[in-house]
Design a protein around this motif. Structure first.
Motif, PDB file in Angstrom:
ATOM      1  N   ALA A   1      49.783  39.113  45.696  1.00  0.00           N
ATOM      2  CA  ALA A   1      48.600  38.245  45.718  1.00  0.00           C
ATOM      3  C   ALA A   1      47.463  38.884  46.517  1.00  0.00           C
ATOM      4  CB  ALA A   1      48.969  36.889  46.306  1.00  0.00           C
ATOM      5  N   ASP A   2      47.802  39.496  47.643  1.00  0.00           N
ATOM      6  CA  ASP A   2      46.777  40.146  48.469  1.00  0.00           C
ATOM      7  C   ASP A   2      46.115  41.294  47.717  1.00  0.00           C
ATOM      8  OD1 ASP A   2      47.344  38.416  50.528  1.00  0.00           O
ATOM      9  OD2 ASP A   2      48.551  39.841  51.682  1.00  0.00           O
ATOM     10  N   PHE A   3      46.935  42.076  47.012  1.00  0.00           N
ATOM     11  CA  PHE A   3      46.370  43.186  46.246  1.00  0.00           C
ATOM     12  C   PHE A   3      45.447  42.679  45.143  1.00  0.00           C
ATOM     13  CE2 PHE A   3      46.635  45.672  42.303  1.00  0.00           C
ATOM     14  CZ  PHE A   3      45.932  46.801  42.713  1.00  0.00           C
ATOM     15  N   LEU A   4      45.905  41.677  44.383  1.00  0.00           N
ATOM     16  CA  LEU A   4      45.100  41.151  43.269  1.00  0.00           C
ATOM     17  C   LEU A   4      43.758  40.609  43.757  1.00  0.00           C
ATOM     18  CD1 LEU A   4      47.866  39.370  41.164  1.00  0.00           C
ATOM     19  CD2 LEU A   4      46.424  41.289  40.402  1.00  0.00           C
ATOM     20  N   GLN A   5      43.781  39.874  44.848  1.00  0.00           N
ATOM     21  CA  GLN A   5      42.542  39.304  45.367  1.00  0.00           C
ATOM     22  C   GLN A   5      41.588  40.397  45.839  1.00  0.00           C
ATOM     23  OE1 GLN A   5      41.713  35.757  45.420  1.00  0.00           O
ATOM     24  NE2 GLN A   5      39.802  36.931  45.469  1.00  0.00           N
ATOM     25  N   LYS A   6      42.111  41.366  46.559  1.00  0.00           N
ATOM     26  CA  LYS A   6      41.246  42.423  47.081  1.00  0.00           C
ATOM     27  C   LYS A   6      40.711  43.308  45.962  1.00  0.00           C
ATOM     28  CE  LYS A   6      40.907  45.449  51.092  1.00  0.00           C
ATOM     29  NZ  LYS A   6      41.635  45.932  52.291  1.00  0.00           N
ATOM     30  N   PHE A   7      41.530  43.542  44.942  1.00  0.00           N
ATOM     31  CA  PHE A   7      41.080  44.342  43.791  1.00  0.00           C
ATOM     32  C   PHE A   7      39.925  43.634  43.080  1.00  0.00           C
ATOM     33  CE2 PHE A   7      41.481  46.233  39.511  1.00  0.00           C
ATOM     34  CZ  PHE A   7      41.489  47.578  39.852  1.00  0.00           C
ATOM     35  N   GLN A   8      40.029  42.321  42.969  1.00  0.00           N
ATOM     36  CA  GLN A   8      38.928  41.539  42.392  1.00  0.00           C
ATOM     37  C   GLN A   8      37.674  41.662  43.256  1.00  0.00           C
ATOM     38  OE1 GLN A   8      38.508  39.559  39.615  1.00  0.00           O
ATOM     39  NE2 GLN A   8      40.489  40.230  38.820  1.00  0.00           N
ATOM     40  N   ASP A   9      37.830  41.455  44.538  1.00  0.00           N
ATOM     41  CA  ASP A   9      36.682  41.359  45.444  1.00  0.00           C
ATOM     42  C   ASP A   9      35.995  42.701  45.680  1.00  0.00           C
ATOM     43  OD1 ASP A   9      37.268  38.678  45.667  1.00  0.00           O
ATOM     44  OD2 ASP A   9      38.285  38.868  47.608  1.00  0.00           O
ATOM     45  N   VAL A  10      36.784  43.764  45.791  1.00  0.00           N
ATOM     46  CA  VAL A  10      36.236  45.067  46.173  1.00  0.00           C
ATOM     47  C   VAL A  10      35.896  45.940  44.970  1.00  0.00           C
ATOM     48  CG1 VAL A  10      36.747  47.222  47.432  1.00  0.00           C
ATOM     49  CG2 VAL A  10      37.442  45.015  48.387  1.00  0.00           C
ATOM     50  N   ILE A  11      36.665  45.806  43.887  1.00  0.00           N
ATOM     51  CA  ILE A  11      36.485  46.709  42.747  1.00  0.00           C
ATOM     52  C   ILE A  11      35.846  46.014  41.538  1.00  0.00           C
ATOM     53  CG2 ILE A  11      37.646  48.242  41.123  1.00  0.00           C
ATOM     54  CD1 ILE A  11      37.575  49.245  44.054  1.00  0.00           C
ATOM     55  N   LEU A  12      36.466  44.974  41.033  1.00  0.00           N
ATOM     56  CA  LEU A  12      36.014  44.418  39.751  1.00  0.00           C
ATOM     57  C   LEU A  12      34.698  43.641  39.866  1.00  0.00           C
ATOM     58  CD1 LEU A  12      39.386  43.285  38.113  1.00  0.00           C
ATOM     59  CD2 LEU A  12      38.110  45.422  37.794  1.00  0.00           C
ATOM     60  N   LYS A  13      34.620  42.696  40.785  1.00  0.00           N
ATOM     61  CA  LYS A  13      33.421  41.861  40.881  1.00  0.00           C
ATOM     62  C   LYS A  13      32.152  42.652  41.172  1.00  0.00           C
ATOM     63  CE  LYS A  13      35.763  37.526  42.110  1.00  0.00           C
ATOM     64  NZ  LYS A  13      36.014  36.523  43.187  1.00  0.00           N
ATOM     65  N   PRO A  14      32.143  43.585  42.128  1.00  0.00           N
ATOM     66  CA  PRO A  14      30.913  44.356  42.391  1.00  0.00           C
ATOM     67  C   PRO A  14      30.463  45.195  41.197  1.00  0.00           C
ATOM     68  CG  PRO A  14      32.440  44.558  44.233  1.00  0.00           C
ATOM     69  CD  PRO A  14      33.188  43.898  43.123  1.00  0.00           C
ATOM     70  N   ARG A  15      31.391  45.499  40.284  1.00  0.00           N
ATOM     71  CA  ARG A  15      31.051  46.299  39.106  1.00  0.00           C
ATOM     72  C   ARG A  15      30.841  45.426  37.875  1.00  0.00           C
ATOM     73  NH1 ARG A  15      33.887  48.775  42.713  1.00  0.00           N
ATOM     74  NH2 ARG A  15      33.609  51.017  43.125  1.00  0.00           N
ATOM     75  N   ASP A  16      30.860  44.104  38.078  1.00  0.00           N
ATOM     76  CA  ASP A  16      30.659  43.149  36.989  1.00  0.00           C
ATOM     77  C   ASP A  16      31.660  43.372  35.861  1.00  0.00           C
ATOM     78  OD1 ASP A  16      29.436  40.921  35.878  1.00  0.00           O
ATOM     79  OD2 ASP A  16      27.975  42.104  34.744  1.00  0.00           O
ATOM     80  N   LEU A  17      32.922  43.604  36.247  1.00  0.00           N
ATOM     81  CA  LEU A  17      33.988  43.825  35.273  1.00  0.00           C
ATOM     82  C   LEU A  17      34.946  42.637  35.313  1.00  0.00           C
ATOM     83  CD1 LEU A  17      34.784  47.592  36.004  1.00  0.00           C
ATOM     84  CD2 LEU A  17      33.532  46.670  34.034  1.00  0.00           C
TER      85      LEU A  17
END
Length: 422
Positions: free
Chosen positions: A86-102
């Motif tokens: 869960a921690d990995f999924l949330q951080k991947f969303q917050d740090v990688i996907l969302k800032p890149r609008d993916l």
């Protein structure tokens, strides 16, 4: 010869390969350096074939992992829920996907690169109801049957021992003198071409094993456009070129494309632990529960280090550092080609995924062997091992990067000066 080398030669299968190129026994590794049992120090320009983009035994990741283990954190859980996941999924969303609008769903297949490719191919066929996949000359996508079917290397394909079917190979960018995509589109348009509309196209934006061939951004955008026009899914294999290796977290960012499916592995865990994900556009996530699975798809230790590794990407400073140092490497390689015309070299790649292709038969292998002798670990690439390939850790200090480059130049100079002796 070392006793440990004797043991390996006696008991390990002849399929072993890297130990033949680097004939020593390694005992320790830290950051961008390795040491063997004789205490000799090596600069690592290999980085686990791209699995160690942040170097060896990063202190931050190591401490997080040690703490997790000492607290009896879950090690194996298949795809059950865990705090580590869960921690990995949330951080991947917050740090990688969302800032890149993916916007992608994250799938955990088995933990290796070929596992994520297999799941991508299977899903593309399930979504479209079509069978064929278009792949490209020079591509390398893994060693299991589906991944091998979209791999170009003849020796690797022959290892399958059976016909590799339901794939069509098209010319990668700059494979021939004319526009390769005009040729591809003609095949799609012509009912007499023998090429059916495929389920997907799978492409590496920079081909690693294929010889550090970098596709132009214009070519990649045209591939995406063709896929959209024909209702073909676009799969980007970012197993080796991703996680910062080409300068951005995803290798396709600079091209401005948004693949339907993305394959990630190698440096995703940050620590060399096995971990892979398949990123899927939400509307394509039509799996039945358990329809694709694997015993080790829930590698919690890898989730811990992968989450810690994402701290490198919290702002753009790391990316800027990669770009600055990659310019040093690229300029150096251009100078080598200019200063030593005897090697008949061509600079290839982008970011920290670069090399020199030589028309001189066997030269690249001789360069890597000489570098190893001088204390630098580097491998070859390409269908004929014609490229010596630079894969330093992304966070290597500038002074050690330059030191490694100087070893490469000394090796080339030595070989050019006395090719017979070498």
């Amino acid at each position: 010869m070392s006793k440990n080398i004797d043991i390996i030669n006696q008991y390990e299968s002849v399929v072993r390969s890297y130990v033949r190129n680097f004939p020593t026994v390694f005992t320790k590794a830290k950051k961008h350096k390795m040491w063997d049992e004789d205490g000799k120090e090596y600069l690592d320009f290999f980085s686990g074939a791209g699995a160690l983009n942040y170097g060896h035994n990063d202190d931050h990741m190591k401490q997080k992992l040690v703490d997790y283990i000492m607290n009896d954190g879950i090690t194996h859980s298949l795809d059950m829920a865990s705090t580590a996941k869960a921690d990995f999924l949330q951080k991947f969303q917050d740090v990688i996907l969302k800032p890149r609008d993916l916007d992608y769903k994250v799938m955990f297949p088995g933990p290796t690169g070929t596992n994520t490719v297999e799941s991508a191919l299977k899903l593309a066929r399930k979504v479209t109801g079509r069978t064929d996949i278009i792949s490209f000359t020079g591509g390398f996508h893994g060693m299991t049957i589906g991944s091998l079917s979209v791999t170009g290397n003849s020796m690797k394909r022959q290892g399958a021992g059976i016909p590799l079917q339901n794939t069509v190979t098209m010319a990668y960018d700059n494979y021939v003198d004319h526009d390769t995509l005009v040729y591809l589109e003609r095949f799609l348009e012509d009912n007499g071409s023998g090429v059916a509309i495929p389920a997907a196209m799978i492409v590496e934006t920079v081909q690693g094993e294929g010889g550090i061939n970098a596709a132009r951004f214009e070519w990649l955008r045209k591939v995406e456009e063709i896929c959209r026009r024909w209702g073909i899914l676009l799969i980007i294999d970012d197993v080796q070129a991703g996680i910062g290796r080409t300068g951005t977290f995803f290798s396709f960012e600079a091209a401005g494309i948004q693949p339907d499916i993305v394959c990630l592995s190698k440096s995703l865990s940050g620590y060399g632990l096995p971990l892979a994900v398949t990123l899927i556009k939400p509307e394509l996530d039509i799996w039945k529960p358990g329809e694709h699975n694997g015993t080790f798809r829930g590698n919690n230790h890898a989730f811990i280090t992968a989450t810690a590794a994402l701290d490198f990407w919290k702002d753009d400073s790391f990316e800027k550092e990669i770009h600055q140092k990659s310019e040093i490497m690229y300029s150096f390689l251009q100078k080598i080609v200019a200063d030593y015309p005897e090697i008949k070299g061509e600079v290839r790649g982008r970011g920290f995924m670069v090399g020199i292709a030589s028309e001189v038969e066997g030269l690249a292998e001789k360069v890597t062997a000489k570098c190893f002798e001088y204390g630098l670990i580097m491998e070859t690439a390409g269908p004929n091992d014609e490229v010596f390939k630079l894969f330093p850790a992304l966070n290597i200090p500038k002074e050690d990067l330059v030191k490694g480059l100087e070893i490469i130049e000394e090796s080339v100079k030595n070989l050019v000066k006395d090719p017979v002796a070498n």
